[in-house]
Design a protein around this motif. Structure first.
Motif: not given
Length: 608
Positions: A370-387
């Motif tokens: 997994f990329s860190k971005t995909l993992f962040n989306c799962l944990v904190f939601g896409p709205e709080n993730t910055f690719p």
């Protein structure tokens, strides 16, 4: 300065040491100024570090002016530690030592009163600790009676954050099935996630408070003074500093495994078509993710329908390898979800999330791709993730972003926008350029669309599948632990790791020596096989699963021509030989050719 009567003198406290003792031998002469309502011990005055005699001997107190004394009292009042802590709580703020620290402070002239700490003497000082937090703080509270509504033993009972205790949720508002389930607020998840970059924390030993030298702690930089905080805020600070609330991933995976019942479900798996056979098995109406999985290998070209007992962990390992290289993901090493309309139509993203969840709960391998971005989306939601640019696998889009970031003036930026007008209009990222700094906002919009918004439907479907057996909830509760297995490959195997991994049964000293020497030779590159090959040969896995193997891998030495790996039992049978050379040749030949034949069988299906 005028002295009061002895009886009155004993009731007035020194403004420096706060004691009313009148002992000239210990404290010096006690001087009282009735006009200025000031009482001091002469020695306390001499020991004060921020005052000196600016007057004549008859002025003030032996040349110490009244205004200077008041200024020193005011300055000293801001250094509250010894007076407030008292002898029972006064200790070094760096190493927590009390004995040596207090001796050194006394040597330096700092008075330590023999009293309890001031915060222990405050009336109702800890009353707030007895109050339970009862408020639902989730973004969307589903309770019609309001956020403060709390009914024990119901879905509207309020569960507090397990880390800070200062945030809460109704059980129903966070889809908690029972009060015993763990729940952590978003603030604590974010703190855990960002405290240390998700690398395994090094173990730090606490200094021995009785042996530490005073110079060791006094020369350390002191921690900044912070205002008094609520218990919840203090817990979050502890979480930032860390490691107290972190959990080992193997423990969490084992807990997930507690849901697996003894009732079994057999899956018929064609190793040459791992995806479709797994898909058929998991979609079967009689399949339940909480059943114990039994694996039987079949071959579609076998007209007799022969079944061979298979290894569950080997099956899960092959499934995760296929998933990593499937068209559901894009990228080289760190992968994000792709946009595959056919897969979306056939609900493959959901199935992929479900497979991953089942694999983890049943003791499968680390995903690791997994990329860190995909993992962040799962944990904190896409709205709080910055690719970032690294998340873009499309060459043309990456080139547009590079050109935008490389623009040196507004004219260049507008020129790029004109060239890419149709694309920017299509994705909704057209904007008016007024300054060069607008390029950063433009690049941010393109990244957000391409990496997150474009794959919103696949992401939501994948996320729903990952909720199987409560895996997504565990990921969101312990993101740091799961980051280590979702976004990083397991550490490389070593000879020592395999020696420790395999339990030795019925092996003579010579054969055991050959085995240990062989492992070391493989690690040193003196063999045609690798340590991963050995593990695959014995267990079907190329790495050690986060929760370990079940059953524990073992080796035994038998009178046989070649080694045999029993992947169902994780057992490796070693041949008994007269020389190490003969042992190595047999091991290399069997392992290399067995793995080659298995690989050819898989590639034969793919080619057709």
């Amino acid at each position: 300065m005028n002295e009061n009567k002895p009886s009155d003198s004993r009731t007035l406290a020194c403004v420096f040491c706060r004691k009313n003792d009148d002992c000239p031998n210990k404290y010096g002469e006690k001087k009282i100024n009735e006009k200025w309502n000031l009482t001091v011990h002469y020695y306390c005055l001499l020991m004060s570090s921020g005052i000196w005699q600016r007057g004549k001997e008859e002025e003030g107190v032996y040349g110490f002016l009244i205004e200077d004394i008041r200024k020193e009292v005011n300055r000293a009042s801001k250094l509250v530690q010894a007076i407030n802590a008292g002898v029972f709580f006064f200790r070094c703020t760096v190493c927590n030592n009390s004995d040596i620290f207090q001796k050194e402070m006394l040597r330096m002239g700092i008075h330590i009163p023999e009293k309890d700490a001031s915060w222990e003497l405050e009336e109702n000082a800890y009353q707030e600790l007895l109050q339970h937090y009862e408020h639902c703080d989730v973004r969307r509270c589903r309770c019609k009676e309001g956020r403060d509504y709390n009914v024990p033993n119901s879905k509207w009972e309020i569960k507090r954050c397990q880390s800070c205790g200062s945030s809460g949720t109704h059980l129903a508002c966070s889809s908690l099935r029972s009060w015993e389930q763990n729940w952590e607020c978003l603030d604590c998840r974010g703190i855990t996630y960002n405290s240390g970059g998700f690398q395994k924390a090094k173990k730090h030993t606490l200094p021995n408070t009785n042996n530490v030298g005073i110079n060791d702690c006094l020369l350390e930089e002191s921690s900044p003074k912070l205002p008094r905080q609520s218990p919840g805020a203090q817990q979050k600070d502890l979480l930032r500093q860390g490691n107290k609330f972190r959990r080992d991933i193997s423990t969490i995976i084992i807990e997930l495994g507690f849901q697996i019942t003894k009732k079994t479900k057999r899956l018929y798996i064609n190793k040459a078509d791992i995806w479709n056979s797994a898909l058929n098995g998991f979609r079967n109406q009689k399949f339940n993710p909480s059943y114990t999985i039994e694996v039987a290998y079949v071959n579609e070209n076998d007209n007799f329908g022969t079944e061979h007992p298979g290894s569950k962990q080997e099956f899960l390992s092959l499934l995760m390898q296929h998933l990593e290289n499937s068209p559901l993901f894009e990228g080289s090493l760190s992968k994000n979800l792709s946009l595959n309309s056919q897969a979306l139509k056939e609900n493959h993203y959901y199935e992929a999330g479900k497979m991953l969840a089942i694999s983890l709960a049943h003791g499968g391998p680390s995903p690791g791709f997994f990329s860190k971005t995909l993992f962040n989306c799962l944990v904190f939601g896409p709205e709080n993730t910055f690719p970032t640019l690294d998340d873009v696998s499309d060459f043309d889009v990456a080139q547009i972003l590079i050109r935008i970031n490389s623009a040196t003036n507004v004219a260049d930026l507008n020129s790029i926008m004109n060239e890419c007008y149709n694309y920017l209009e299509l994705i909704g990222c057209l904007r008016i350029i007024t300054s060069l700094s607008d390029k950063y906002l433009l690049a941010k919009d393109i990244l957000a669309y391409h990496v997150i918004k474009r794959v919103q439907a696949p992401f939501e479907s994948f996320k729903q599948g990952l909720k199987t057996l409560g895996v997504l909830e565990k990921i969101q509760t312990y993101p740091e632990a799961f980051y280590s297995i979702f976004c990083h490959k397991p550490e490389n195997l070593s000879a020592k790791m395999l020696r420790d991994l395999f339990t030795v049964h019925t092996c003579d000293a010579q054969s055991l020596g050959f085995w240990n020497s062989y492992l070391q030779a493989v690690e040193d590159g003196k063999s045609a096989t690798t340590l991963e090959d050995i593990l695959i040969f014995a267990t079907g896995c190329n790495s050690i699963p986060p929760a370990g193997f079940k059953p524990t891998p073992s080796v035994e030495c038998l009178h046989m021509d070649f080694p045999v790996g029993n992947k169902c039992n994780n057992c490796l049978a070693l041949p008994i030989t007269n020389t190490y050379k003969e042992f190595q040749e047999k091991m290399d030949f069997s392992i290399r050719n067995t793995l080659r034949l298995e690989k050819e069988e898989s590639s034969h299906y793919i080619g057709h």
